[in-house]
Structures are given as C-alpha cells and as structure tokens.
Design a protein around this motif. Structure first.
Motif, PDB file in Angstrom:
ATOM      1  N   ALA A  31      58.333  51.174  28.813  1.00 37.90           N
ATOM      2  CA  ALA A  31      58.929  50.789  30.092  1.00 37.90           C
ATOM      3  C   ALA A  31      58.190  51.445  31.258  1.00 37.90           C
ATOM      4  O   ALA A  31      57.995  50.813  32.306  1.00 37.90           O
ATOM      5  CB  ALA A  31      60.402  51.183  30.119  1.00 37.90           C
ATOM      6  N   LEU A  34      55.104  49.463  31.972  1.00 35.29           N
ATOM      7  CA  LEU A  34      55.423  48.152  32.548  1.00 35.29           C
ATOM      8  C   LEU A  34      55.875  48.257  34.003  1.00 35.29           C
ATOM      9  O   LEU A  34      55.418  47.506  34.867  1.00 35.29           O
ATOM     10  CB  LEU A  34      56.516  47.478  31.721  1.00 35.29           C
ATOM     11  N   PHE A  35      56.782  49.169  34.268  1.00 34.04           N
ATOM     12  CA  PHE A  35      57.261  49.348  35.643  1.00 34.04           C
ATOM     13  C   PHE A  35      56.119  49.779  36.564  1.00 34.04           C
ATOM     14  O   PHE A  35      56.072  49.374  37.728  1.00 34.04           O
ATOM     15  CB  PHE A  35      58.392  50.370  35.692  1.00 34.04           C
ATOM     16  N   ARG A  38      54.063  46.435  37.062  1.00 39.95           N
ATOM     17  CA  ARG A  38      54.702  45.274  37.686  1.00 39.95           C
ATOM     18  C   ARG A  38      55.713  45.621  38.777  1.00 39.95           C
ATOM     19  O   ARG A  38      56.041  44.762  39.598  1.00 39.95           O
ATOM     20  CB  ARG A  38      55.412  44.442  36.607  1.00 39.95           C
ATOM     21  N   GLU A  42      59.901  43.034  39.122  1.00 40.98           N
ATOM     22  CA  GLU A  42      59.207  42.091  38.241  1.00 40.98           C
ATOM     23  C   GLU A  42      59.221  42.499  36.776  1.00 40.98           C
ATOM     24  O   GLU A  42      58.629  41.801  35.941  1.00 40.98           O
ATOM     25  CB  GLU A  42      57.747  41.944  38.704  1.00 40.98           C
ATOM     26  N   THR A  43      59.861  43.585  36.448  1.00 46.54           N
ATOM     27  CA  THR A  43      59.912  44.045  35.055  1.00 46.54           C
ATOM     28  C   THR A  43      61.270  43.711  34.464  1.00 46.54           C
ATOM     29  O   THR A  43      62.297  44.249  34.898  1.00 46.54           O
ATOM     30  CB  THR A  43      59.658  45.558  34.966  1.00 46.54           C
ATOM     31  N   ALA A  47      60.812  41.879  28.712  1.00 51.76           N
ATOM     32  CA  ALA A  47      59.433  42.362  28.664  1.00 51.76           C
ATOM     33  C   ALA A  47      59.379  43.784  28.114  1.00 51.76           C
ATOM     34  O   ALA A  47      58.459  44.135  27.355  1.00 51.76           O
ATOM     35  CB  ALA A  47      58.813  42.312  30.055  1.00 51.76           C
ATOM     36  N   ILE A  48      60.362  44.603  28.486  1.00 44.88           N
ATOM     37  CA  ILE A  48      60.409  45.975  27.977  1.00 44.88           C
ATOM     38  C   ILE A  48      60.589  45.979  26.470  1.00 44.88           C
ATOM     39  O   ILE A  48      59.902  46.705  25.740  1.00 44.88           O
ATOM     40  CB  ILE A  48      61.540  46.763  28.661  1.00 44.88           C
ATOM     41  N   ARG A  51      57.358  44.922  24.759  1.00 42.69           N
ATOM     42  CA  ARG A  51      56.334  45.961  24.793  1.00 42.69           C
ATOM     43  C   ARG A  51      56.694  47.114  23.837  1.00 42.69           C
ATOM     44  O   ARG A  51      55.819  47.665  23.173  1.00 42.69           O
ATOM     45  CB  ARG A  51      56.175  46.484  26.216  1.00 42.69           C
ATOM     46  N   TYR A  70      65.449  52.903  34.244  1.00 38.76           N
ATOM     47  CA  TYR A  70      64.531  53.112  35.362  1.00 38.76           C
ATOM     48  C   TYR A  70      64.779  54.468  36.026  1.00 38.76           C
ATOM     49  O   TYR A  70      63.832  55.175  36.381  1.00 38.76           O
ATOM     50  CB  TYR A  70      64.703  51.985  36.381  1.00 38.76           C
TER      51      TYR A  70
END
Length: 221
Positions: A31, A34-35, A38, A42-43, A47-48, A51, A70
């Motif tokens: 995560a 990704l964060f 993006r 947008e994350t 998607a998390i 991944r 987050y």
C-alpha cells in the motif's frame, strides 16, 4: 508437565501470530508503494489487495478500513523520517542548542536525501495533494514535533514559545528541508545536484545558514 497437545497449540498460536504480522507488513509495504505512486484519491482497495496478493478481509482485519491503513502509512512515514523519540533525545541532551539544531538537521536531511523507500515520496505527495486525513496526521504527529523543535529554536533566539516570531524562525529552519522533500530527485532542476552531495555536508551548510539567521534575530531582539 505440559502435554503434547499444549505444546502443539502454543506452536500453532505462535505460527498464526507470525503469519499475521507478515501479512500486515506485506500490506503496509504494498500500500505504501501504491499510495506513493498514485496518491490517496487514485489508490483503490482493490489495487492494494492485488499488489499485496491478499483480500479485502485481510486489510479490514489488520487496519479496519482503507483510511485507517492510510493513516498507518503516514504514521510510519513520520517514524522513519524523524521519530518523536529521537527528537526528544536531542532536545533533552546536554548539548548546546546550536548543536541540537545541527543534529536535528543532519537526521532530517539524511532521511530525505538518502532515502530510496516509498516513505518520503508518500509524504511529499501528501503535502502537494493533501488527503482528507492530513489535518489529523499533522495534529497527532507533526505538531508535537514542531513544539519540541520550537523549544530548541527558542533557546537559540531567546524568543518566547508560542509567539508568532518564534514560529517564523522555526519555519525558516524547516523550509529548505521541505523543499528537498517535495522535489523529485529524478527530475532535472537547478536543485538536482544537491541530492548527489553527502547528507552530512548538506546539513552542515544548512546549519550555518539557519544559525546565522537565528542569531540575527537574537541580536535584534
């Protein structure tokens, strides 16, 4: 004497705990990347999970929600870049206030310039495109550190804590560091070469500049 079944149960619990910790760490790492790539908006949770190669149930079990995940990441960033424990050790040391400021700058600059992890990139993105959670993180993580740093700067300048003049002085110390934080070292710019210099050398120069300004404030006062 413990029975064989007790040993087996204890081993199973320990294995399950280790597996849970590994899953949690894997989600944080996936995560975080990704964060950082993006941004918050947008994350997606999907998607998390893709991944991290896990499912939404695991994310909710360990963190409760995407927002709590987050927040966990932003707290990890603060620990990595400058932990409260490290800052309190500096402030409580017998060093002079000037040396305390130097150690603070070297630690912060090293974390920014030498870092190749997602942590600083995520914080830079959060500053440039704030999420709805930024105010909470600033209140919980940034403000206590700002107060400790203010105490060090107050020693140097003689300004009273809580005054706008002292806040301006603290900001003048932090501003160059924040510029380095939000600057992408892969992008060509006049500041790009700073990332090629040793962090200690860069921090030493920033210390000189900061102290000259703070001493000027003290003399004027």
């Amino acid at each position: 004497m413990p029975s064989h079944s007790s040993h087996t149960a204890s081993a199973s619990v320990a294995r399950a705990r280790a597996d849970g910790e590994a899953t949690r760490a894997n989600i944080i790492e996936a995560a975080g990347r990704l964060f950082a790539e993006r941004g918050y908006a947008e994350t997606t949770s999907k998607a998390i999970c893709e991944r991290a190669q896990t499912n939404i149930a695991a994310v909710n079990y360990h963190f409760g929600s995407r927002d709590e995940l987050y927040l966990t990441l932003l707290r990890e960033v603060h620990k990595r870049v400058m932990s409260m424990r490290f800052l309190r050790e500096i402030a409580g040391s017998p060093m002079s206030a000037e040396d305390k400021l130097g150690v603070f700058l070297e630690g912060l600059i090293s974390a920014i310039v030498d870092s190749t992890s997602w942590h600083t990139r995520l914080w830079a993105r959060e500053i440039l495109t704030p999420s709805p959670l930024l105010s909470q993180v600033l209140r919980e993580e940034a403000m206590p550190k700002f107060q400790v740093l203010s105490g060090i700067v107050s020693e140097i300048t003689g300004l009273r804590p809580g005054t706008p003049a002292l806040t301006c002085c603290v900001l003048s110390v932090l501003a160059p560091c924040l510029v380095l934080l939000v600057l992408d070292p892969c992008v060509e710019s006049p500041l790009r070469e700073l990332f090629d210099r040793p962090a200690a050398e860069l921090a030493a120069q920033m210390r000189v500049l900061a102290l000259q300004g703070l001493q000027a404030v003290r003399n004027r006062a």
